[in-house]
Design a protein around this motif. Structure first.
Motif, PDB file in Angstrom:
ATOM      1  N   THR A  66     -18.052  23.112 -48.306  1.00 49.55           N
ATOM      2  CA  THR A  66     -18.331  22.337 -47.095  1.00 49.55           C
ATOM      3  C   THR A  66     -18.421  23.186 -45.830  1.00 49.55           C
ATOM      4  OG1 THR A  66     -17.392  20.334 -48.050  1.00 49.55           O
ATOM      5  CG2 THR A  66     -17.540  20.426 -45.651  1.00 49.55           C
ATOM      6  N   PRO A  67     -17.423  24.035 -45.509  1.00 52.64           N
ATOM      7  CA  PRO A  67     -17.553  24.826 -44.278  1.00 52.64           C
ATOM      8  C   PRO A  67     -18.729  25.787 -44.302  1.00 52.64           C
ATOM      9  CG  PRO A  67     -15.674  25.576 -45.564  1.00 52.64           C
ATOM     10  CD  PRO A  67     -16.147  24.299 -46.188  1.00 52.64           C
ATOM     11  N   ILE A  68     -19.024  26.342 -45.471  1.00 51.29           N
ATOM     12  CA  ILE A  68     -20.151  27.275 -45.587  1.00 51.29           C
ATOM     13  C   ILE A  68     -21.455  26.548 -45.311  1.00 51.29           C
ATOM     14  CG2 ILE A  68     -21.434  28.703 -47.223  1.00 51.29           C
ATOM     15  CD1 ILE A  68     -18.667  29.358 -48.519  1.00 51.29           C
ATOM     16  N   TYR A  69     -21.601  25.375 -45.877  1.00 46.87           N
ATOM     17  CA  TYR A  69     -22.832  24.598 -45.685  1.00 46.87           C
ATOM     18  C   TYR A  69     -22.962  24.111 -44.243  1.00 46.87           C
ATOM     19  CZ  TYR A  69     -26.596  21.332 -46.648  1.00 46.87           C
ATOM     20  OH  TYR A  69     -27.801  20.674 -46.633  1.00 46.87           O
ATOM     21  N   ILE A  70     -21.836  23.756 -43.616  1.00 45.93           N
ATOM     22  CA  ILE A  70     -21.871  23.258 -42.234  1.00 45.93           C
ATOM     23  C   ILE A  70     -22.186  24.377 -41.249  1.00 45.93           C
ATOM     24  CG2 ILE A  70     -20.418  22.372 -40.358  1.00 45.93           C
ATOM     25  CD1 ILE A  70     -19.064  20.572 -42.405  1.00 45.93           C
ATOM     26  N   TYR A  71     -21.518  25.521 -41.407  1.00 44.42           N
ATOM     27  CA  TYR A  71     -21.643  26.595 -40.416  1.00 44.42           C
ATOM     28  C   TYR A  71     -22.710  27.633 -40.747  1.00 44.42           C
ATOM     29  CZ  TYR A  71     -17.306  24.706 -38.574  1.00 44.42           C
ATOM     30  OH  TYR A  71     -16.349  23.879 -38.040  1.00 44.42           O
ATOM     31  N   PHE A  72     -23.179  27.672 -41.993  1.00 42.02           N
ATOM     32  CA  PHE A  72     -24.211  28.627 -42.387  1.00 42.02           C
ATOM     33  C   PHE A  72     -25.395  27.923 -43.045  1.00 42.02           C
ATOM     34  CE2 PHE A  72     -20.528  31.309 -41.952  1.00 42.02           C
ATOM     35  CZ  PHE A  72     -21.017  32.515 -41.497  1.00 42.02           C
ATOM     36  N   PRO A  73     -25.934  26.895 -42.418  1.00 47.38           N
ATOM     37  CA  PRO A  73     -27.034  26.165 -43.071  1.00 47.38           C
ATOM     38  C   PRO A  73     -28.285  27.016 -43.264  1.00 47.38           C
ATOM     39  CG  PRO A  73     -26.807  25.461 -40.793  1.00 47.38           C
ATOM     40  CD  PRO A  73     -25.618  26.325 -41.099  1.00 47.38           C
ATOM     41  N   MET A  74     -28.603  27.871 -42.278  1.00 42.61           N
ATOM     42  CA  MET A  74     -29.792  28.713 -42.395  1.00 42.61           C
ATOM     43  C   MET A  74     -29.584  29.796 -43.449  1.00 42.61           C
ATOM     44  SD  MET A  74     -30.985  29.159 -38.436  1.00 42.61           S
ATOM     45  CE  MET A  74     -31.304  27.725 -37.404  1.00 42.61           C
ATOM     46  N   THR A  75     -28.367  30.326 -43.515  1.00 42.66           N
ATOM     47  CA  THR A  75     -28.037  31.311 -44.538  1.00 42.66           C
ATOM     48  C   THR A  75     -28.180  30.691 -45.926  1.00 42.66           C
ATOM     49  OG1 THR A  75     -26.526  32.496 -43.058  1.00 42.66           O
ATOM     50  CG2 THR A  75     -26.196  32.795 -45.429  1.00 42.66           C
ATOM     51  N   CYS A  76     -27.658  29.478 -46.079  1.00 36.35           N
ATOM     52  CA  CYS A  76     -27.771  28.783 -47.375  1.00 36.35           C
ATOM     53  C   CYS A  76     -29.234  28.570 -47.739  1.00 36.35           C
ATOM     54  CB  CYS A  76     -27.034  27.446 -47.320  1.00 36.35           C
ATOM     55  SG  CYS A  76     -25.237  27.600 -47.257  1.00 36.35           S
ATOM     56  N   LEU A  83     -28.099  30.944 -54.046  1.00 36.75           N
ATOM     57  CA  LEU A  83     -26.865  30.504 -53.396  1.00 36.75           C
ATOM     58  C   LEU A  83     -25.757  30.277 -54.420  1.00 36.75           C
ATOM     59  CD1 LEU A  83     -25.245  29.555 -50.941  1.00 36.75           C
ATOM     60  CD2 LEU A  83     -26.279  27.284 -51.226  1.00 36.75           C
ATOM     61  N   ARG A  84     -26.057  29.599 -55.513  1.00 33.38           N
ATOM     62  CA  ARG A  84     -25.033  29.302 -56.524  1.00 33.38           C
ATOM     63  C   ARG A  84     -24.412  30.587 -57.064  1.00 33.38           C
ATOM     64  NH1 ARG A  84     -23.620  25.237 -60.264  1.00 33.38           N
ATOM     65  NH2 ARG A  84     -21.754  26.016 -61.290  1.00 33.38           N
ATOM     66  N   ARG A  85     -25.266  31.569 -57.355  1.00 29.58           N
ATOM     67  CA  ARG A  85     -24.752  32.844 -57.873  1.00 29.58           C
ATOM     68  C   ARG A  85     -23.819  33.508 -56.863  1.00 29.58           C
ATOM     69  NH1 ARG A  85     -29.145  37.131 -57.800  1.00 29.58           N
ATOM     70  NH2 ARG A  85     -28.451  37.172 -55.625  1.00 29.58           N
ATOM     71  N   GLU A  86     -24.236  33.520 -55.590  1.00 28.29           N
ATOM     72  CA  GLU A  86     -23.424  34.168 -54.557  1.00 28.29           C
ATOM     73  C   GLU A  86     -22.115  33.430 -54.333  1.00 28.29           C
ATOM     74  OE1 GLU A  86     -24.124  37.191 -53.332  1.00 28.29           O
ATOM     75  OE2 GLU A  86     -25.790  37.077 -54.757  1.00 28.29           O
ATOM     76  N   SER A 123     -33.041  40.284 -49.095  1.00 26.11           N
ATOM     77  CA  SER A 123     -33.602  39.206 -48.295  1.00 26.11           C
ATOM     78  C   SER A 123     -34.024  39.795 -46.965  1.00 26.11           C
ATOM     79  CB  SER A 123     -32.578  38.085 -48.078  1.00 26.11           C
ATOM     80  OG  SER A 123     -33.108  37.114 -47.199  1.00 26.11           O
ATOM     81  N   GLU A 124     -35.267  39.584 -46.621  1.00 21.25           N
ATOM     82  CA  GLU A 124     -35.803  40.203 -45.416  1.00 21.25           C
ATOM     83  C   GLU A 124     -35.111  39.727 -44.150  1.00 21.25           C
ATOM     84  OE1 GLU A 124     -40.197  41.108 -43.399  1.00 21.25           O
ATOM     85  OE2 GLU A 124     -39.997  39.690 -45.064  1.00 21.25           O
ATOM     86  N   TYR A 125     -34.663  38.468 -44.147  1.00 23.05           N
ATOM     87  CA  TYR A 125     -34.128  37.885 -42.915  1.00 23.05           C
ATOM     88  C   TYR A 125     -32.625  37.624 -42.955  1.00 23.05           C
ATOM     89  CZ  TYR A 125     -39.122  36.709 -42.808  1.00 23.05           C
ATOM     90  OH  TYR A 125     -40.491  36.763 -42.874  1.00 23.05           O
ATOM     91  N   LEU A 126     -31.995  37.823 -44.105  1.00 25.60           N
ATOM     92  CA  LEU A 126     -30.631  37.350 -44.284  1.00 25.60           C
ATOM     93  C   LEU A 126     -29.633  37.998 -43.328  1.00 25.60           C
ATOM     94  CD1 LEU A 126     -28.840  35.450 -45.911  1.00 25.60           C
ATOM     95  CD2 LEU A 126     -28.505  37.287 -47.573  1.00 25.60           C
ATOM     96  N   ALA A 127     -29.681  39.308 -43.154  1.00 29.59           N
ATOM     97  CA  ALA A 127     -28.686  39.997 -42.325  1.00 29.59           C
ATOM     98  C   ALA A 127     -28.678  39.462 -40.898  1.00 29.59           C
ATOM     99  CB  ALA A 127     -28.946  41.503 -42.325  1.00 29.59           C
TER     100      ALA A 127
END
Length: 199
Positions: A66-76, A83-86, A123-127
């Motif tokens: 939940t916190p990851i999805y709420i605060y890192f939606p673009m990262t997800c 995502l599942r693997r990570e 990932s080209e944009y992830l960092a």
């Protein structure tokens, strides 16, 4: 044996479906690290086999997600099918969790940065998105009296189309313009202000 040891073992089972699977086939080996009586080991092994344990595992993982999805939606969104693997790797590496949203998010951020640095993630944009969302979270929970209310995030792609694309549903466009960009996030006033500089 103490109640705490039994609870620790039960929490380990709930935190990991893989650990439950091991407990079904080798309960003695899995539960060896805990100071338990034979009766308690038998009880925990039975709990691991119970179909309701899968529900416990699901609830535990949902609370951590939940916190990851709420605060890192673009990262997800950028991680997409990876995502599942990570998450599995993150939860395996960080079994203990206080389930506090900010702390869990910060740990996940550091985990992804380490994976990027090691070349395990491509990932080209992830960092830059991880840095952007981390800065946004820091400002959201900053102490206005004690903390700086500004953050500077470096981008290697034009942040305006990048952030717009990630905030919209649909397919994510590739080949965004590269360059050197800096975004100043200023939370001294409400709402947060973002200024972009480039060279």
């Amino acid at each position: 044996m103490s109640l705490l040891e039994f609870q620790r073992a039960l929490a380990s089972l709930a935190a990991s479906p893989a650990y439950c699977a091991q407990a079904m086939t080798d309960p003695a080996g899995v539960l060896e690290p805990y100071d338990l009586t034979e009766r308690e080991k038998t009880r925990l092994a039975a709990m691991a086999r119970d179909r309701l344990m899968a529900t416990n595992c699901t609830l535990y993982r949902a609370n951590r997600l939940t916190p990851i999805y709420i605060y890192f939606p673009m990262t997800c969104r950028l991680l997409g099918p990876h995502l599942r693997r990570e998450l599995d790797l993150f939860w395996q590496a960080h079994r203990r969790a206080d389930l506090q949203y900010v702390g869990e998010s910060a740990r996940f951020c550091r985990f992804l940065k380490d994976r990027l640095k090691a070349g395990a993630l491509e990932s080209e944009y992830l960092a830059e998105i991880v840095d952007y969302e981390t800065a946004s979270i820091e400002l959201r929970f900053a102490d206005r009296e004690a903390d700086s209310m500004t953050r500077i995030v470096r981008f290697f792609h034009d942040p305006q189309p990048l952030l717009e694309a990630l905030s919209q549903p649909g397919n994510f466009p590739g080949n965004l313009p590269r360059g050197n960009y800096w975004m100043v996030l200023d939370a001294k006033q409400d709402p947060l202000e973002a200024r972009i500089y480039s060279r």
